[in-house]
Write an enzyme that holds these catalytic residues in place. Structure first.
Site, PDB file in Angstrom:
ATOM      1  N   LEU A 120       0.896  -1.157   0.000  1.00 10.70           N
ATOM      2  CA  LEU A 120       0.000   0.000   0.000  1.00 10.70           C
ATOM      3  C   LEU A 120       0.932   1.204   0.000  1.00 10.70           C
ATOM      4  O   LEU A 120       1.848   1.271   0.828  1.00 10.70           O
ATOM      5  CB  LEU A 120      -0.902   0.023   1.232  1.00 10.70           C
ATOM      6  CG  LEU A 120      -2.074  -0.954   1.255  1.00 10.70           C
ATOM      7  CD1 LEU A 120      -2.753  -0.913   2.622  1.00 10.70           C
ATOM      8  CD2 LEU A 120      -3.088  -0.631   0.157  1.00 10.70           C
ATOM      9  N   ASP A 121       0.739   2.125  -0.928  1.00 10.22           N
ATOM     10  CA  ASP A 121       1.690   3.229  -1.021  1.00 10.22           C
ATOM     11  C   ASP A 121       1.548   4.195   0.161  1.00 10.22           C
ATOM     12  O   ASP A 121       0.654   4.063   0.995  1.00 10.22           O
ATOM     13  CB  ASP A 121       1.579   3.960  -2.367  1.00 10.22           C
ATOM     14  CG  ASP A 121       0.207   4.564  -2.612  1.00 10.22           C
ATOM     15  OD1 ASP A 121      -0.301   5.263  -1.706  1.00 10.22           O
ATOM     16  OD2 ASP A 121      -0.350   4.361  -3.698  1.00 10.22           O
ATOM     17  N   TYR A 122       2.444   5.151   0.204  1.00 12.81           N
ATOM     18  CA  TYR A 122       2.564   6.087   1.330  1.00 12.81           C
ATOM     19  C   TYR A 122       1.248   6.774   1.657  1.00 12.81           C
ATOM     20  O   TYR A 122       0.913   6.972   2.829  1.00 12.81           O
ATOM     21  CB  TYR A 122       3.639   7.124   0.979  1.00 12.81           C
ATOM     22  CG  TYR A 122       4.009   8.086   2.089  1.00 12.81           C
ATOM     23  CD1 TYR A 122       4.786   7.674   3.168  1.00 12.81           C
ATOM     24  CD2 TYR A 122       3.598   9.421   2.049  1.00 12.81           C
ATOM     25  CE1 TYR A 122       5.148   8.551   4.183  1.00 12.81           C
ATOM     26  CE2 TYR A 122       3.946  10.305   3.060  1.00 12.81           C
ATOM     27  CZ  TYR A 122       4.721   9.871   4.115  1.00 12.81           C
ATOM     28  OH  TYR A 122       5.071  10.745   5.107  1.00 12.81           O
ATOM     29  N   SER A 124      -1.801   5.691   0.879  1.00  9.05           N
ATOM     30  CA  SER A 124      -2.935   4.771   0.989  1.00  9.05           C
ATOM     31  C   SER A 124      -2.997   4.182   2.391  1.00  9.05           C
ATOM     32  O   SER A 124      -2.034   4.221   3.150  1.00  9.05           O
ATOM     33  CB  SER A 124      -2.800   3.642  -0.041  1.00  9.05           C
ATOM     34  OG  SER A 124      -2.825   4.165  -1.348  1.00  9.05           O
TER      35      SER A 124
END
Length: 274
Positions: A120-122, A124
């Protein structure tokens, strides 16, 4: 093997031969792809003989070596898995060169050996599975299990967007919505399994989607193609495991039923790859 809420035995002891690369990946930190490379490089022996055939199968009783190191067969391999409700502003990594907070800063030292299932990106948030098993990690990451997301975008979800969700989309340039350093440009998006538009307005819209892929920033790229920036993205479910009421920044072990489903999935994956 006794089962509780924290541990599962992934499979019963089998006397059937399995592919050598699978044997190595199940009983070491190497993936199947890495195992294939080791075999091609002549670094793997079975019962003292160097193996070059990638289709070679072995039994649990066979002696497998990588270099001089024995690959020990674990008869009752135990797996631990946890659910973490990742907040925004954390990196899914062991460490960050930029000094940003990582998920392991929140999870603590007892989970430092755990592996995140996907990313999960920064910006999200939401459900992130972690496991101490390379076998489970590889099977889950490359699976077509359902992922459920709640998304907020900065505009209207048009008929064109709906058509793409229903029929899929192929892009030669999927860089909108991607990380600035990403080298991935072309991308194919399968049809969404389901979606529910909960608010659709010109200023912003909310939508719940179900997909069964985990490509690099897939949803940000998909909506970015239509000029929609993803303002919020939260994963609610992965493979039937849900956040439920787990608070942001907290973790939990899988429930007994979730572990049972995971064991069933891993056993099915095990049979299908033989």
């Amino acid at each position: 093997m006794k089962e509780n809420n924290n541990w599962i035995s992934t499979k019963e002891e089998s006397t059937e031969p399995v592919r050598l690369n699978k044997f190595i990946s199940h009983n070491s930190n190497f993936s199947r792809r890495e195992a294939d490379k080791l075999i091609e490089e002549g670094k793997v022996k079975v019962n003292g003989k160097v193996i070059s055939n990638l289709a070679t199968k072995v039994l649990p009783s066979d002696k497998v070596q990588i270099g001089k190191q024995n690959v020990k067969h674990e008869k009752d391999k135990l797996i631990t898995a946890i659910v973490y409700n990742k907040p925004k502003g954390e990196i899914v990594s062991k460490n960050d060169p930029q000094g940003r907070k990582t998920i392991f800063d929140s999870l603590g030292k007892k989970y430092k050996h755990f592996l995140p299932v996907g990313r999960l990106d920064y910006a999200s948030e939401g459900l992130l599975l972690l496991t101490d098993s390379v076998e489970a990690l590889n099977a889950l990451v490359h699976s077509n299990l359902e992922r459920v997301y709640k998304i907020k975008v900065n505009g209207e979800i048009s008929k064109q967007v709906e058509d793409a969700m229903q029929n899929g989309l192929e892009l030669e340039d999927a860089s909108l919505g991607a990380h600035k350093n990403s080298k991935i440009k072309e991308m194919t998006f399968k049809p969404f399994l389901a979606y529910d538009i909960q608010r659709n307005e010109s200023n912003f819209s909310r939508i719940k989607v179900v997909i069964n892929e985990g490509k690099n920033r897939e949803l940000r790229r998909f909506f970015g193609h239509f000029g929609l920036d993803v303002l919020d993205l939260k994963r609610l479910e992965f493979g039937g495991v849900s956040l439920n009421n787990l608070p942001t920044g907290k973790s939990r072990f899988l429930t007994r039923d979730e572990y049972r489903n995971l064991r069933h999935f891993l056993n099915e994956d095990d049979r299908s790859s033989k």
